[in-house]
Design a protein around this motif. Structure first.
Motif, PDB file in Angstrom:
ATOM      1  N   SER A 159     -41.100  62.630   8.916  1.00 46.69           N
ATOM      2  CA  SER A 159     -41.010  61.891  10.145  1.00 46.69           C
ATOM      3  C   SER A 159     -41.690  60.678   9.767  1.00 46.69           C
ATOM      4  O   SER A 159     -43.071  60.726   9.521  1.00 46.69           O
ATOM      5  CB  SER A 159     -41.681  62.554  11.291  1.00 46.69           C
ATOM      6  OG  SER A 159     -42.995  63.180  11.038  1.00 46.69           O
ATOM      7  N   ILE A 214     -39.832  66.195   9.224  1.00 46.83           N
ATOM      8  CA  ILE A 214     -40.903  67.174   9.389  1.00 46.83           C
ATOM      9  C   ILE A 214     -42.366  66.121   9.296  1.00 46.83           C
ATOM     10  O   ILE A 214     -42.157  65.274   8.134  1.00 46.83           O
ATOM     11  CB  ILE A 214     -40.891  68.036   8.169  1.00 46.83           C
ATOM     12  CG1 ILE A 214     -39.626  68.877   8.122  1.00 46.83           C
ATOM     13  CG2 ILE A 214     -42.096  69.196   8.399  1.00 46.83           C
ATOM     14  CD1 ILE A 214     -39.626  69.958   9.157  1.00 46.83           C
ATOM     15  N   ASP A 215     -43.185  66.405   9.773  1.00 45.96           N
ATOM     16  CA  ASP A 215     -44.542  65.935   9.305  1.00 45.96           C
ATOM     17  C   ASP A 215     -45.097  66.012   8.221  1.00 45.96           C
ATOM     18  O   ASP A 215     -44.955  67.005   7.541  1.00 45.96           O
ATOM     19  CB  ASP A 215     -45.708  66.165  10.405  1.00 45.96           C
ATOM     20  CG  ASP A 215     -47.122  65.632  10.282  1.00 45.96           C
ATOM     21  OD1 ASP A 215     -47.914  66.569  10.367  1.00 45.96           O
ATOM     22  OD2 ASP A 215     -47.255  64.750  10.450  1.00 45.96           O
ATOM     23  N   HIS A 216     -45.748  64.927   7.504  1.00 50.29           N
ATOM     24  CA  HIS A 216     -45.930  65.123   6.065  1.00 50.29           C
ATOM     25  C   HIS A 216     -47.054  66.168   5.746  1.00 50.29           C
ATOM     26  O   HIS A 216     -47.090  66.455   4.623  1.00 50.29           O
ATOM     27  CB  HIS A 216     -46.293  63.725   5.367  1.00 50.29           C
ATOM     28  CG  HIS A 216     -47.821  63.085   5.834  1.00 50.29           C
ATOM     29  ND1 HIS A 216     -48.673  63.340   4.702  1.00 50.29           N
ATOM     30  CD2 HIS A 216     -48.271  62.458   6.623  1.00 50.29           C
ATOM     31  CE1 HIS A 216     -49.740  62.881   5.216  1.00 50.29           C
ATOM     32  NE2 HIS A 216     -49.420  62.358   6.294  1.00 50.29           N
ATOM     33  N   LYS A 275     -37.099  74.599  17.082  1.00 55.88           N
ATOM     34  CA  LYS A 275     -38.565  74.687  16.814  1.00 55.88           C
ATOM     35  C   LYS A 275     -39.307  75.368  18.083  1.00 55.88           C
ATOM     36  O   LYS A 275     -38.806  75.234  19.307  1.00 55.88           O
ATOM     37  CB  LYS A 275     -39.438  73.245  16.713  1.00 55.88           C
ATOM     38  CG  LYS A 275     -39.190  72.495  15.297  1.00 55.88           C
ATOM     39  CD  LYS A 275     -39.888  71.094  15.321  1.00 55.88           C
ATOM     40  CE  LYS A 275     -39.495  70.655  13.962  1.00 55.88           C
ATOM     41  NZ  LYS A 275     -40.182  69.425  13.861  1.00 55.88           N
ATOM     42  N   THR A 325     -46.169  68.796  15.118  1.00 57.61           N
ATOM     43  CA  THR A 325     -45.284  67.866  14.293  1.00 57.61           C
ATOM     44  C   THR A 325     -44.664  66.723  14.804  1.00 57.61           C
ATOM     45  O   THR A 325     -44.629  65.730  14.133  1.00 57.61           O
ATOM     46  CB  THR A 325     -44.186  68.755  13.588  1.00 57.61           C
ATOM     47  OG1 THR A 325     -43.226  69.071  14.511  1.00 57.61           O
ATOM     48  CG2 THR A 325     -44.671  69.894  12.897  1.00 57.61           C
ATOM     49  N   ILE A 339     -47.299  63.942  16.436  1.00 54.16           N
ATOM     50  CA  ILE A 339     -48.601  63.327  15.506  1.00 54.16           C
ATOM     51  C   ILE A 339     -47.330  62.766  14.183  1.00 54.16           C
ATOM     52  O   ILE A 339     -46.856  63.720  13.560  1.00 54.16           O
ATOM     53  CB  ILE A 339     -49.358  64.476  14.494  1.00 54.16           C
ATOM     54  CG1 ILE A 339     -50.215  65.013  15.742  1.00 54.16           C
ATOM     55  CG2 ILE A 339     -50.263  63.638  13.702  1.00 54.16           C
ATOM     56  CD1 ILE A 339     -51.165  66.030  15.177  1.00 54.16           C
ATOM     57  N   ARG A 340     -47.330  61.528  14.086  1.00 51.37           N
ATOM     58  CA  ARG A 340     -46.613  61.016  13.100  1.00 51.37           C
ATOM     59  C   ARG A 340     -47.157  60.326  12.124  1.00 51.37           C
ATOM     60  O   ARG A 340     -47.732  59.170  12.057  1.00 51.37           O
ATOM     61  CB  ARG A 340     -45.421  60.006  13.848  1.00 51.37           C
ATOM     62  CG  ARG A 340     -44.818  60.618  14.703  1.00 51.37           C
ATOM     63  CD  ARG A 340     -43.648  59.639  15.354  1.00 51.37           C
ATOM     64  NE  ARG A 340     -42.594  60.370  15.728  1.00 51.37           N
ATOM     65  CZ  ARG A 340     -41.627  60.172  14.997  1.00 51.37           C
ATOM     66  NH1 ARG A 340     -41.672  59.501  13.761  1.00 51.37           N
ATOM     67  NH2 ARG A 340     -40.418  60.913  15.312  1.00 51.37           N
TER      68      ARG A 340
END
Lengths: 302, 436, 280
Positions: free
Chosen positions: B43, B73-75, C227, C235, C238-239
């Motif tokens: 993302s 998806i968040d890293h 999800k 997820t 929080i980017r």
């Protein structure tokens, strides 16, 4: 239970010899397929040099041998011991204290008890996010309060200083686990017959002596069971560390579960990651063995 | 036992819960449809970039009459998800590769030489960095996508306030930083578990002639007098120009600190500038818009030259995918001007392309605050430098060995010598374990 | 226990207040942040424990419903938690009964096996489990969770119910069996009604444990609309570098709400089940 020859099926069901197996069948199926099988696979994985992209070959105990010499791993073991001992210890002391308090005559007892249980009930992933915000290096309300009350010049780096970080995760673990101790021990306290207290009072015992010689011995079996389960849950904790520190700073808050995640997934070394997390198993087994022994000893003279 | 009414309420709730269960269960219990192209990427910190990619997916899907799905998806969790797909040999069709992924996952990546050559011919060729990260053993295993640059982000007003010019060398950073710390706005370079920190500290090492390995990519050279000098400089900057919390800062912390007017100089991709612009963030003390006081300059020079870090991303196709040709078609579609130009535009210059023609996009030439892009590529290197990108170099990055090495010295936990020896041991262990 | 007022304050009320403050502080802070406007949240000059009327905003909560799939995630979590709780309790109940009441070959070993399962690290199993899930073609569906959550729910529920059963008097069952019931009938007709508090307690615990999971739902599911709540909140709010604290806290707060609702409704069961289950 001796069975007479030629016991009919119907009788078997009636006396529970067959139904016993039926009763445990669903749980057994779940455990075999979804726990035992993956667990064995994980063990096999730890004997290979597999990475995320490449299923490796058998290398025997190499992964484990390498762990011994690895400083990060030794640090992690130390962290696990410190974290568990201090968390469980704090929870025991505070839990006992809180239970004693709640045992008194109090107004709004039900409400208070309800509030006390909240941290245990709220999903830890979400409440730990709340703590992450509380410890934020810039916006922490704790720092704001201590600075504005002139207790300190500047806020404390809760998650950046290695020692403070360990304290922080212990605090969060305690916050979360305290209700479990308090409410369970409270139930234990409640079940102590008041006659014993009366007798002690008549013998002239003050509150401290009463506690030492009446309350504590009777509470001991329960206390040991609660400590046992708390220890298991604390050593294998993942969420709290993962959300707050991801094992840092400088690997000083890594637990076996988070280290295995980092090595196995971020680092891509699956075989090694599996070895790290499998280390948890014998550690737990040892801890549990000694605690079970203590419990058994504790209940023999009951 | 309980009053009738209480039982009533509770059982009603349970009944309702059961109903929800049945309804949602029937609605979502189906496994993924067959003719569907699926893509998994990080993302992006700019939500519009994700939206743009999803738009391309939708358009392509309409064109071909199929479903195309993009999952972001968040890293932090990306690596776990990817490892799971690799293990299960099932998952998305197109998957993002970063760092040395193309190498690490080379056995599971489908070759894409034809597509890469076609795009290269169409758009003026690739810069060298592309082959460094996406070619394995002469075969293209991933399609170069874009990379994040790491300029030095500065507060021009504060630097002027302490009577200085923007820093050009690391010595400048030390001197200017110390003055900035004096007015309560220190430098903020992470020294711990963070990517920004990794990037900054690698630049520091490189500019002093140090490196994780030699040019052969195998000999571990971290324990050297050059590293010692770099570490000493790092410690000085830590003591004189930074605050102690930088050792626990994650990737978001420097952004937050900068935007909260708490620090004046950080290494970062221009996400801070973007956030300041879009959220119209004011400087806390004066109320002026912070975006005006932000500038991006080249990373500082050291005795052995100026070096910048580039964080490369590429798109690969899992070899186990059942839609490989379709995937290639989508990628080709994505890189056409109509689509890719828009992507670069919404990324406001933060995604720097590998294809030479796209590097001329107006988004890089119109805003003077992003002018660094024109100059920075000559200094840019990535993981593994001075050697090639390798799987162990990726692991050193992922385990934040360099960050830890610097933080041990900065906090005084270890001496420079001890810290270098520690890093050497860790890195040698990592390189020893991998045959590639 | 009539001690002087001030003494009572010192030894009872003061420490109690301290505990209550400690308990409620993070939650209060979470809630406050979720209703404060960004300008107030990120302004260090303001007192973070208070919020001026002008800075109150429903925006963070609104964002959850307009910009993210929060309602969908909520329903997903609800479905998964309920379904896996049902399965876990259904499997644990007879198992716990068998271990605590019945005596046949292997039952002791089985009891031990359940306990050992509890020791297997949860963060270890997920990787091999991905293969199992993929093999069952359940990847990216909520059923993957419904199937895998019982792995950590069953041992815990079994232990809880075991303790609970041990505390129930045996005589009633014995008399039922003398009257002609077999084991199964005795379980259903006699033991079950007596064990309702314990069962409700086990179900509540299982529900919160399932609701809380992050790792499994992260790894087995990618599509945003599938999800669960914990994964979605962590997820998508929080980017990369940026934490949307206001909405993050709103999401965390709302996310805990269903669990708290169930807990408040069933609190008596909860406490009695918890305590009786622990006292063997």
């Amino acid at each position: 239970m001796k069975s007479t020859p030629a016991v009919s099926l119907k009788e078997r069901i009636h006396t529970g010899q067959l139904s016993g197996y039926l009763f445990i069948a669903p749980a057994l199926a779940i455990i075999t397929l979804l726990v035992a099988y993956p667990f064995l696979k994980a063990i096999l994985l730890s004997f290979t040099d597999s990475t995320v992209g490449h299923s490796g070959g058998f290398i025997g105990l190499d992964n484990y041998a390498r762990l011994g010499g690895n400083e990060t791993f030794r640090q992690t073991l130390q962290n696990s011991v410190v974290y568990t001992v201090f968390s469980v210890g704090t929870k025991t002391v505070l839990g006992l204290g809180l239970a004693l308090l709640l045992n008194r005559e109090l107004p709004w007892k039900r409400l208070i008890r309800g509030i006390i249980l909240l941290p245990w009930v709220i999903p830890s992933t979400l409440s730990t996010l709340g703590w992450l915000w509380m410890f934020d290096p810039i916006f922490s309300v704790i720092n704001w309060a201590t600075v504005h009350l002139n207790l300190m010049e500047r806020g404390l780096p809760w998650l950046s200083d290695p020692y403070l970080a360990m304290i922080s995760i212990i605090v969060v673990n305690t916050w979360r686990g305290l209700p479990f101790f308090a409410i369970t021990l409270l139930a234990g306290l409640v079940s102590i017959p008041p006659d014993l207290y009366r007798a002690a009072k008549m013998d002239g015992a003050g509150p401290i002596r009463t506690f030492r010689y009446v309350t504590l011995p009777l509470l001991k079996p329960l206390l040991l069971v609660v400590i046992l389960f708390s220890t298991i849950m604390t050593i294998s904790d993942f969420n709290i560390v993962y959300i707050l520190t991801k094992g840092g700073p400088m690997n000083m808050t890594h637990l076996l579960s988070t280290l295995s995640f980092q090595v196995g997934l971020s680092g891509g070394r699956l075989g090694q990651g599996a070895a790290v997390s499998l280390f948890l198993f014998p550690v737990l087994a040892v801890v549990v063995y000694f605690q079970l022994k203590a419990i058994r000893l504790g209940t023999t003279y009951d | 036992m309980f009053r009738k009414l209480r039982i009533g309420v509770e059982w009603f709730i349970i009944g309702l819960a059961m109903l929800t269960l049945v309804i949602t269960g029937s609605a979502v219990g189906v496994s993924a449809a067959d003719q569907e192209l699926t893509i998994m990427v990080w993302s992006h910190f700019i939500p519009d970039v994700d939206k743009e990619i999803k738009k391309h997916a939708e358009e392509f899907g309409k064109m071909k009459g199929i479903q195309v799905r993009v999952d972001t998806i968040d890293h932090h969790q990306f690596a776990a998800k990817k490892a799971a797909e690799a293990q299960a040999k099932s998952g998305h069709d197109i998957i993002q590769n970063y760092g040395a992924d193309a190498l690490v996952y080379q056995e599971l990546m489908a070759p894409v030489d034809d597509l890469v050559k076609e795009l290269g011919d169409q758009f003026g060729g690739y810069i060298d960095l592309a082959a460094e990260t996406c070619q394995v053993g002469g075969v293209w295993k991933s399609v170069p996508w874009y990379y994040y640059p790491y300029p030095l982000v500065i507060r021009t007003d504060l630097i002027k306030q302490v009577g200085e010019n923007p820093p050009d060398t690391w010595e400048d950073v030390l001197r200017v930083g110390a003055k900035l710390k004096g007015i309560g706005k220190p430098v903020g370079i992470q020294m711990g578990h963070s990517r920004d920190g990794n990037a900054a500290l690698l630049c520091l090492l490189w500019s002093y002639g140090a490196g994780v390995t030699a040019a052969d990519g195998k000999t571990v050279t971290i324990n050297s007098p050059e590293t010692a000098t770099a570490l000493a400089m790092g410690k000085k900057i830590f003591d004189q120009a930074m605050t102690p919390d930088v050792v626990s800062w994650d990737d978001g912390a420097n952004n937050r600190a900068f935007l909260a007017d708490q620090c004046s100089m950080v290494f970062n991709s221009p996400s801070i500038y973007k956030a300041a612009m879009s959220k119209k963030i004011p400087i806390a003390e004066t109320g002026q818009p912070m975006a005006e006081a932000i500038d991006h300059i080249l990373p500082p020079k050291g005795p052995k030259g100026r070096f910048a870090f580039a964080d490369p991303l590429s798109l690969g196709i899992w070899d186990f995918s059942k839609n490989k040709e379709l995937a290639k078609e989508f990628l080709k579609f994505h890189f056409q001007k109509a689509q890719f130009d828009n992507l670069l535009e919404v990324a406001v210059g933060y995604n720097v392309p590998f294809l030479k023609d796209y590097r001329q996009h107006k988004v890089f030439t119109s805003d003077p605050k992003i002018r660094f892009i024109g100059e920075i590529s000559q200094y840019e290197h990535t993981l593994g430098y001075p050697g090639p990108v390798t799987a162990p170099s990726q692991m050193v990055w992922d385990l934040y060995v360099i960050g830890n090495m610097f933080s041990y010295v900065a906090t005084g936990q270890k001496s420079i010598d001890e810290s270098m020896k520690w890093a050497e041991k860790e890195i040698t262990g990592i390189y020893a374990g991998q045959q590639k | 226990m009539t001690s002087p007022r001030w003494q009572r304050w010192l030894t009872v009320y003061a420490p109690l207040t301290a505990f209550l403050v400690f308990t409620l502080l993070p939650l209060y802070n979470m809630f406050l942040t979720s209703i404060k406007a960004d300008s107030a949240v990120y302004n260090l000059r303001l007192n973070p424990f208070l919020v001026s009327l002008g800075a109150l905003t429903p925006d963070h909560y609104k964002l959850l419903f307009t910009d993210t799939l929060f309602p969908t995630w909520l329903l997903n979590s609800l479905f998964v938690s309920l379904a896996s709780t049902l399965i876990a309790v259904a499997a644990s109940l007879p198992a716990a009964y068998a271990i605590s009441r019945m005596n046949f070959r292997g039952v002791k070993i089985f009891g031990f096996a359940i306990f050992v399962t509890y020791l297997v690290p949860y963060a270890l199993l997920f990787l091999p489990l991905t293969q199992v899930v993929a093999g069952l073609r359940l990847t990216d569906t909520l059923w993957s969770l419904v199937v895998t959550y019982p792995t950590f729910l069953v041992p815990f529920c079994t232990w809880l119910l075991m303790g609970y059963f041990k505390s129930l008097p045996v005589e009633i069952e014995k008399s039922a069996m003398i009257d002609g019931c077999n084991r199964l009938q005795s379980l259903i007709r006699v033991v079950l009604p007596m064990a309702v508090p314990g069962i409700v307690c086990a179900a509540l615990f299982a529900f919160s444990m399932a609701w809380n999971d992050l790792l499994y739902s992260l790894v087995f599911i990618s599509p945003a609309e599938t999800k669960t709540l914990t994964v979605g909140v962590v997820t998508e709010l929080i980017r990369g570098d940026i934490y949307y604290w206001g909405s993050l806290m709103a999401g965390a707060f709302l996310g805990a709400a269903p669990v708290i609702v169930f807990y408040v409704l069933f609190m008596d069961y909860y406490v009695s089940g918890m305590t009786v289950g622990a006292i063997k």
